[in-house]
Design a protein around this motif. Structure first.
Motif, PDB file in Angstrom:
ATOM      1  N   ALA A  80       0.847  -1.188   0.000  1.00  0.00           N
ATOM      2  CA  ALA A  80       0.000   0.000   0.000  1.00  0.00           C
ATOM      3  C   ALA A  80       0.888   1.246   0.000  1.00  0.00           C
ATOM      4  CB  ALA A  80      -0.921  -0.007   1.216  1.00  0.00           C
ATOM      5  N   VAL A  81       0.277   2.397  -0.121  1.00  0.00           N
ATOM      6  CA  VAL A  81       1.022   3.659  -0.144  1.00  0.00           C
ATOM      7  C   VAL A  81       0.789   4.379   1.179  1.00  0.00           C
ATOM      8  CG1 VAL A  81       1.384   5.857  -1.328  1.00  0.00           C
ATOM      9  CG2 VAL A  81       0.766   3.813  -2.643  1.00  0.00           C
ATOM     10  N   SER A  82       1.846   4.506   1.977  1.00  0.00           N
ATOM     11  CA  SER A  82       1.739   5.202   3.260  1.00  0.00           C
ATOM     12  C   SER A  82       1.676   6.699   3.032  1.00  0.00           C
ATOM     13  CB  SER A  82       2.940   4.850   4.140  1.00  0.00           C
ATOM     14  OG  SER A  82       2.940   5.631   5.322  1.00  0.00           O
ATOM     15  N   THR A 157       7.417  -0.543  -6.982  1.00  0.00           N
ATOM     16  CA  THR A 157       6.190  -0.501  -6.198  1.00  0.00           C
ATOM     17  C   THR A 157       6.087   0.810  -5.428  1.00  0.00           C
ATOM     18  OG1 THR A 157       6.298  -2.905  -5.883  1.00  0.00           O
ATOM     19  CG2 THR A 157       4.828  -1.664  -4.419  1.00  0.00           C
ATOM     20  N   PRO A 158       4.994   1.574  -5.570  1.00  0.00           N
ATOM     21  CA  PRO A 158       4.841   2.812  -4.780  1.00  0.00           C
ATOM     22  C   PRO A 158       4.836   2.487  -3.293  1.00  0.00           C
ATOM     23  CG  PRO A 158       3.242   2.719  -6.574  1.00  0.00           C
ATOM     24  CD  PRO A 158       3.864   1.362  -6.490  1.00  0.00           C
ATOM     25  N   ALA A 159       5.536   3.307  -2.508  1.00  0.00           N
ATOM     26  CA  ALA A 159       5.663   3.042  -1.075  1.00  0.00           C
ATOM     27  C   ALA A 159       5.156   4.192  -0.212  1.00  0.00           C
ATOM     28  CB  ALA A 159       7.128   2.753  -0.723  1.00  0.00           C
ATOM     29  N   LEU A 160       5.424   5.397  -0.643  1.00  0.00           N
ATOM     30  CA  LEU A 160       5.243   6.555   0.235  1.00  0.00           C
ATOM     31  C   LEU A 160       4.732   7.738  -0.571  1.00  0.00           C
ATOM     32  CD1 LEU A 160       5.880   7.869   3.068  1.00  0.00           C
ATOM     33  CD2 LEU A 160       8.167   8.347   2.166  1.00  0.00           C
ATOM     34  N   MET A 161       3.768   8.473  -0.014  1.00  0.00           N
ATOM     35  CA  MET A 161       3.324   9.708  -0.647  1.00  0.00           C
ATOM     36  C   MET A 161       3.312  10.812   0.402  1.00  0.00           C
ATOM     37  SD  MET A 161       0.250  10.482  -3.309  1.00  0.00           S
ATOM     38  CE  MET A 161      -1.191  10.108  -2.323  1.00  0.00           C
ATOM     39  N   LEU A 162       4.146  11.812   0.170  1.00  0.00           N
ATOM     40  CA  LEU A 162       4.227  12.971   1.051  1.00  0.00           C
ATOM     41  C   LEU A 162       3.720  14.190   0.292  1.00  0.00           C
ATOM     42  CD1 LEU A 162       7.770  12.358   2.590  1.00  0.00           C
ATOM     43  CD2 LEU A 162       5.580  12.078   3.748  1.00  0.00           C
ATOM     44  N   TYR A 163       2.852  14.941   0.929  1.00  0.00           N
ATOM     45  CA  TYR A 163       2.302  16.124   0.268  1.00  0.00           C
ATOM     46  C   TYR A 163       3.243  17.306   0.442  1.00  0.00           C
ATOM     47  CZ  TYR A 163      -2.076  14.333  -1.423  1.00  0.00           C
ATOM     48  OH  TYR A 163      -3.025  13.659  -2.160  1.00  0.00           O
ATOM     49  N   GLY A 173       0.795  15.445  -4.000  1.00  0.00           N
ATOM     50  CA  GLY A 173       1.349  14.219  -3.444  1.00  0.00           C
ATOM     51  C   GLY A 173       2.539  13.744  -4.250  1.00  0.00           C
ATOM     52  N   ALA A 174       3.719  13.763  -3.633  1.00  0.00           N
ATOM     53  CA  ALA A 174       4.931  13.261  -4.276  1.00  0.00           C
ATOM     54  C   ALA A 174       5.080  11.785  -3.917  1.00  0.00           C
ATOM     55  CB  ALA A 174       6.151  14.049  -3.807  1.00  0.00           C
ATOM     56  N   VAL A 175       5.087  10.934  -4.932  1.00  0.00           N
ATOM     57  CA  VAL A 175       5.103   9.480  -4.731  1.00  0.00           C
ATOM     58  C   VAL A 175       6.526   8.950  -4.860  1.00  0.00           C
ATOM     59  CG1 VAL A 175       4.211   7.256  -5.502  1.00  0.00           C
ATOM     60  CG2 VAL A 175       2.769   9.310  -5.649  1.00  0.00           C
ATOM     61  N   TRP A 365       1.113  12.644  -7.628  1.00  0.00           N
ATOM     62  CA  TRP A 365      -0.089  11.828  -7.649  1.00  0.00           C
ATOM     63  C   TRP A 365      -1.167  12.450  -8.535  1.00  0.00           C
ATOM     64  CZ3 TRP A 365      -2.146   7.311  -6.934  1.00  0.00           C
ATOM     65  CH2 TRP A 365      -3.531   7.202  -6.780  1.00  0.00           C
ATOM     66  N   ASN A 366      -1.621  11.656  -9.493  1.00  0.00           N
ATOM     67  CA  ASN A 366      -2.770  12.033 -10.318  1.00  0.00           C
ATOM     68  C   ASN A 366      -2.565  13.364 -11.054  1.00  0.00           C
ATOM     69  OD1 ASN A 366      -5.246  11.139 -11.270  1.00  0.00           O
ATOM     70  ND2 ASN A 366      -6.423  12.376  -9.817  1.00  0.00           N
TER      71      ASN A 366
END
Length: 508
Positions: A80-82, A157-163, A173-175, A365-366
């Motif tokens: 999942a993406v934390s 695999t996406p791991a982390l998204m920090l805004y 959101g930077a993935v 993100w998106n």
């Protein structure tokens, strides 16, 4: 080897050794490496019971705690993406992040008023909110602690998204993939000579790349121990530093200023410390010098950003030059190009810093258009920061191509603050800028043309804080008759700062 794979090996190798020692006013809680892995895998199974699948976004909006750490690692571990989120976010800020990310689950404090308010809002996202009490997840965890073994993660695999605040004024959101996350930790591990014998004093937030990736992940990746404080308090940190059980300390310039102020005229003997670093904002030369004089260390300053992790660092062994951010980390490509022509700059010439390598994030993100605009045709990421490189290959920052504000190590985009202020009926026009500040690095300052003279600075600050986190809200409000504009109608913010009254108005 990916970070989580190395963490698992460290848990097997170091077993009973303390991984995290959480110190708070309520006492000290120690968790060993084998217990950490047990709790992370149990938390992963719990997330699956909540319907979380690979690729789902999981918002972790908890105060700094063992539960926040375990849930973050667990989310990453199942693919999942934390999404670590600031627990001080207002309800409206949370709503935007949940709607933008489409998060499937938000884990928030049971007593959190903002999280509760967010649950009552009409969120246009499939988000379910799970409230966690002070006891954490201990009462909810399943007994299946082999759950993580079934997941096969790849570097992509996406791991982390920090805004992070971007040029549109709304956070993006930077993935980061497992590959880019791991590359960052490995590069810093080599450059900063991390070892299992290190003990990190951790006082940074966990919703920021500095505290999460650079500090916590760095310690766990090395098999080191982390002494974690829930927040920064200068006198407590000074006692921890003097206690001789820590070897590594990381902070932002504002924290160093407050440590020095708390010391008064005294000095601290920190000969047992191996490494002190500073980041997330420019460290003024006078603060660098004061740290050396009062704490006995030439602090290691480095440079990075949410989208890339750390790219440049002064050396652990070698000259640490005040005002410079060092050289590229192993595996990092850096160049400086002319803003107008895009051609490489000569030594000593100021241009935009650009980078490429396995440390760079996968995109916003998106938002494929913003992602495309952030990279050159030949694959270099545009940092938006200006700098130069000297004849020794060392880099020096010279400012930003945008008017992004960095206050206390956190990013604030003026447009977001301006949008909030503009909703107040007493505001006719406004412009927000960062003004140099001895404590915060930059203070968020609002220049306001009032719709009526009865509007006060206190009123506008309170209005801002009803929708924004405290660090985004203005530290100072300056009332002006008009905003200076150029022929195209664009507000000239440099002129506002240049004309700032020398006698400070009432502090906001």
């Amino acid at each position: 080897m990916l970070f989580l794979e190395r963490l698992r090996l460290n848990c097997l190798k170091h077993g009973p050794k303390t991984a995290i020692e959480f110190r708070s006013e309520h006492g000290t809680e120690r968790i060993s490496y084998d217990a950490l892995w047990h709790r992370v895998t149990a938390a992963a199974a719990w997330l699956a019971e909540q319907g979380i699948s690979p690729g789902d976004r999981v918002g972790v909006c908890l105060p700094k705690s063992l539960a926040a750490i375990e849930l973050h690692l667990a989310a990453c571990g199942i693919g999942a993406v934390s999404m670590p989120l600031n627990p001080a976010y207002s309800a409206s800020e949370l709503r935007y992040l949940l709607e933008d990310s489409g998060a499937k689950l938000l884990i928030a404090p049971r007593q959190g008023p903002d999280a509760a308010a967010a649950g009552g809002l009409a969120i246009d996202a499939p988000t379910r909110i799970f409230a966690v009490g002070p006891e954490g997840l201990s009462q909810s965890l399943p007994t299946n602690t082999d759950y993580l073994n079934k997941f096969k993660l790849s570097r992509k695999t996406p791991a982390l998204m920090l805004y992070t605040s971007g040029t549109t004024g709304r956070p993006k959101g930077a993935v980061m993939s497992h590959g880019s996350l791991t590359a960052n930790i490995d590069m810093l591990g080599k450059a900063w000579q991390w070892s299992a014998g290190d003990v990190l004093l951790h006082v940074l937030p966990l919703f920021h790349v500095h505290g999460l990736l650079v500090a916590l992940h760095g310690a766990l990746n090395a098999g080191a121990s982390a002494v974690v404080r829930p927040s920064f308090e200068a006198n407590t940190v000074l006692r921890d530093l003097e206690g001789k059980d820590c070897s590594v300390f990381m902070a932002v310039p504002t924290m160093y200023r407050r440590l020095l102020a708390a010391l008064g005229d005294s000095k601290l003997e920190l000969g047992h410390m191996r490494l002190l670093t500073s980041g997330s904002d420019r460290l003024p030369v006078e603060v660098f010098d004061a740290i050396e004089q009062r704490l006995g260390h030439r602090v290691v300053e480095r440079y990075g950003m949410t989208e890339t992790g750390i790219m440049l660092s002064n050396p652990v062994d070698g000259a640490r030059v005040p005002g410079q951010v060092g050289v590229p980390l192993p595996g990092v490509d850096m160049r400086i190009v002319n803003e107008d022509t895009g051609k490489p700059c000569e030594l000593g010439e100021v241009g935009e810093l650009q980078t490429r390598g396995p440390h760079v994030f996968t995109g916003y993100w998106n938002d494929p258009d913003k992602t495309d605009r952030s990279f050159t045709n030949d694959g270099w990421f545009r940092t938006g920061d200006l700098g130069l490189r000297d004849s020794q290959g060392r880099f020096e920052l010279k400012g930003r191509m945008t008017d992004l504000i960095i206050t206390g190590g956190f990013n604030v985009y003026p447009t977001e603050v301006e949008h909030v202020l503009a909703r107040h009926p007493g505001v006719l026009q406004c412009a927000v800028v960062g003004v140099p500040d001895a404590d915060w690095g930059e203070a968020v300052t609002a220049f306001v043309v009032r719709a009526n003279t009865s509007t006060t600075d206190e009123e506008l600050v309170l209005h801002s804080r009803s929708s924004l986190t405290a660090y985004k809200s203005p530290k100072r409000v300056v009332f002006v008759d008009a905003l200076p504009r150029n022929a195209m109608g664009k507000v000239q913010k440099k002129a506002l700062v240049a004309d700032l009254p020398s006698e400070s108005p009432k502090s906001a």
